[in-house]
Design a protein around this motif. Structure first.
Motif, PDB file in Angstrom:
ATOM      1  N   TYR A  47      29.837 -27.592 -33.194  1.00  0.00           N
ATOM      2  CA  TYR A  47      29.706 -27.077 -31.783  1.00  0.00           C
ATOM      3  C   TYR A  47      28.610 -27.905 -30.518  1.00  0.00           C
ATOM      4  O   TYR A  47      29.412 -27.696 -29.497  1.00  0.00           O
ATOM      5  N   PHE A  48      28.111 -27.951 -30.806  1.00  0.00           N
ATOM      6  CA  PHE A  48      27.124 -28.659 -29.566  1.00  0.00           C
ATOM      7  C   PHE A  48      27.244 -29.765 -29.173  1.00  0.00           C
ATOM      8  O   PHE A  48      27.123 -30.014 -28.863  1.00  0.00           O
ATOM      9  N   ASP A  49      27.704 -30.483 -30.171  1.00  0.00           N
ATOM     10  CA  ASP A  49      28.098 -31.588 -29.756  1.00  0.00           C
ATOM     11  C   ASP A  49      29.155 -31.943 -29.171  1.00  0.00           C
ATOM     12  O   ASP A  49      29.053 -33.289 -28.739  1.00  0.00           O
ATOM     13  N   LEU A  55      29.428 -32.057 -21.076  1.00  0.00           N
ATOM     14  CA  LEU A  55      28.038 -32.222 -19.799  1.00  0.00           C
ATOM     15  C   LEU A  55      28.503 -32.960 -19.317  1.00  0.00           C
ATOM     16  O   LEU A  55      28.203 -34.339 -19.973  1.00  0.00           O
ATOM     17  N   PRO A  56      28.213 -33.199 -17.519  1.00  0.00           N
ATOM     18  CA  PRO A  56      28.533 -34.153 -16.901  1.00  0.00           C
ATOM     19  C   PRO A  56      27.534 -34.952 -16.963  1.00  0.00           C
ATOM     20  O   PRO A  56      27.051 -34.980 -15.523  1.00  0.00           O
ATOM     21  N   TYR A  57      26.623 -35.206 -17.696  1.00  0.00           N
ATOM     22  CA  TYR A  57      24.728 -35.977 -17.169  1.00  0.00           C
ATOM     23  C   TYR A  57      25.358 -37.298 -18.593  1.00  0.00           C
ATOM     24  O   TYR A  57      23.889 -37.878 -18.135  1.00  0.00           O
ATOM     25  N   GLY A  58      26.218 -38.055 -18.565  1.00  0.00           N
ATOM     26  CA  GLY A  58      26.570 -39.597 -19.427  1.00  0.00           C
ATOM     27  C   GLY A  58      25.655 -39.581 -20.480  1.00  0.00           C
ATOM     28  O   GLY A  58      25.393 -37.819 -21.517  1.00  0.00           O
ATOM     29  N   GLY A  59      25.066 -40.226 -21.067  1.00  0.00           N
ATOM     30  CA  GLY A  59      24.542 -40.743 -21.859  1.00  0.00           C
ATOM     31  C   GLY A  59      22.757 -39.996 -22.016  1.00  0.00           C
ATOM     32  O   GLY A  59      22.327 -39.719 -23.070  1.00  0.00           O
ATOM     33  N   ASP A  60      22.729 -39.566 -20.872  1.00  0.00           N
ATOM     34  CA  ASP A  60      20.760 -38.366 -20.496  1.00  0.00           C
ATOM     35  C   ASP A  60      21.357 -37.367 -21.616  1.00  0.00           C
ATOM     36  O   ASP A  60      20.003 -36.510 -21.683  1.00  0.00           O
ATOM     37  N   SER A  61      22.795 -36.568 -21.711  1.00  0.00           N
ATOM     38  CA  SER A  61      22.778 -35.922 -22.557  1.00  0.00           C
ATOM     39  C   SER A  61      22.322 -36.139 -23.684  1.00  0.00           C
ATOM     40  O   SER A  61      22.192 -34.898 -25.327  1.00  0.00           O
ATOM     41  N   LYS A  66      19.232 -28.607 -28.555  1.00  0.00           N
ATOM     42  CA  LYS A  66      19.952 -27.164 -28.636  1.00  0.00           C
ATOM     43  C   LYS A  66      19.958 -26.374 -26.987  1.00  0.00           C
ATOM     44  O   LYS A  66      20.770 -25.854 -26.906  1.00  0.00           O
ATOM     45  N   ASN A  67      18.388 -25.788 -27.390  1.00  0.00           N
ATOM     46  CA  ASN A  67      18.111 -25.073 -26.293  1.00  0.00           C
ATOM     47  C   ASN A  67      18.486 -25.683 -24.820  1.00  0.00           C
ATOM     48  O   ASN A  67      19.106 -25.282 -23.965  1.00  0.00           O
ATOM     49  N   ALA A  68      18.456 -26.611 -24.418  1.00  0.00           N
ATOM     50  CA  ALA A  68      19.084 -27.678 -23.189  1.00  0.00           C
ATOM     51  C   ALA A  68      20.399 -27.523 -23.267  1.00  0.00           C
ATOM     52  O   ALA A  68      20.854 -27.421 -21.820  1.00  0.00           O
ATOM     53  N   ILE A  69      20.577 -27.450 -23.979  1.00  0.00           N
ATOM     54  CA  ILE A  69      22.324 -27.887 -24.117  1.00  0.00           C
ATOM     55  C   ILE A  69      22.494 -26.663 -23.809  1.00  0.00           C
ATOM     56  O   ILE A  69      23.813 -26.189 -22.844  1.00  0.00           O
TER      57      ILE A  69
END
Length: 216
Positions: A47-49, A55-61, A66-69
């Motif tokens: 689910y986290f993957d 998220l619209p951050y490309g490779g930075d994501s 998990k908390n940042a996601i």
């Protein structure tokens, strides 16, 4: 040959039931606590993957834990809800009456006007200019964006022009006019009467509308 099981004989006409064979007990399919916890962790990771991929951050994501996601997902959902509310609010607005001028009408008038016009920020950098102003200065519409109008003024007059801009911004005078020599892209100088108009938003200086009138 396999031996034939002996069936005891009884009285004539009697029937004998088949022998009862006990069923084998099925293996216990219940998972251990360790296996349940392992499956739960695998499902949570899946689910986290999936959430990270949205998220619209490309490779930075890929660097998010998990908390940042969760944090970025909450911010994104809030932004989407706000955009949706604004879209619904704008759709609920009544269309302007037919005898009023809309923003696209003003934009069209700005573009086709033969008067050289431009919008400049409070720092004199151009936000946009119509075709007449671009032709006057010798730039394309893309090239002229970001050009400082004070930097395009001849050095001998740039300081006086800057003083007028700052006075209008601080005193919030609605307009002023001054004569100045503007330097084109090809380094030629054009003498113009510069009409400077202060545009305010929410009672504060926002930008300048500049009209340049070439003189002979």
């Amino acid at each position: 040959q396999a031996a034939i099981p002996h069936v005891p004989s009884g009285r004539r006409g009697e029937t004998h039931a088949a022998p009862v064979v006990p069923l084998q007990a099925e293996p216990d399919k219940r998972l251990s606590h360790k296996e349940v916890e392992q499956r739960r962790r695998e499902k949570a990771k899946q689910y986290f993957d999936e959430l990270r991929g949205l998220l619209p951050y490309g490779g930075d994501s890929a660097k998010f834990d998990k908390n940042a996601i969760l944090q970025h997902s909450i911010l994104l959902i809030r932004q989407l809800m706000q955009d949706l509310q604004q879209e619904e609010a704008s759709s609920d607005r009544k269309p302007p009456p037919r005898n009023t001028v809309s923003a696209p009408d003003f934009r069209c008038s700005f573009d086709v006007s033969r008067q050289p016009l431009c919008f400049a920020g409070l720092d004199s950098r151009l936000w946009d200019a119509n075709t007449a102003f671009c032709t006057l200065m010798g730039y394309t519409r893309m090239e002229i964006q970001g050009l400082s109008l004070l930097s395009a003024t001849v050095p001998s007059e740039a300081e006086a022009a800057q003083t007028r801009w700052e006075q209008m911004r601080t005193s919030q005078e609605p307009s002023c006019t001054y004569m100045s020599k503007l330097v084109r892209k090809d380094s030629q100088q054009v003498v113009c009467n510069v009409d400077l108009h202060l545009v305010q938003r929410s009672g504060k200086p926002h930008c300048f509308l500049v009209a340049a009138n070439p003189t002979l």
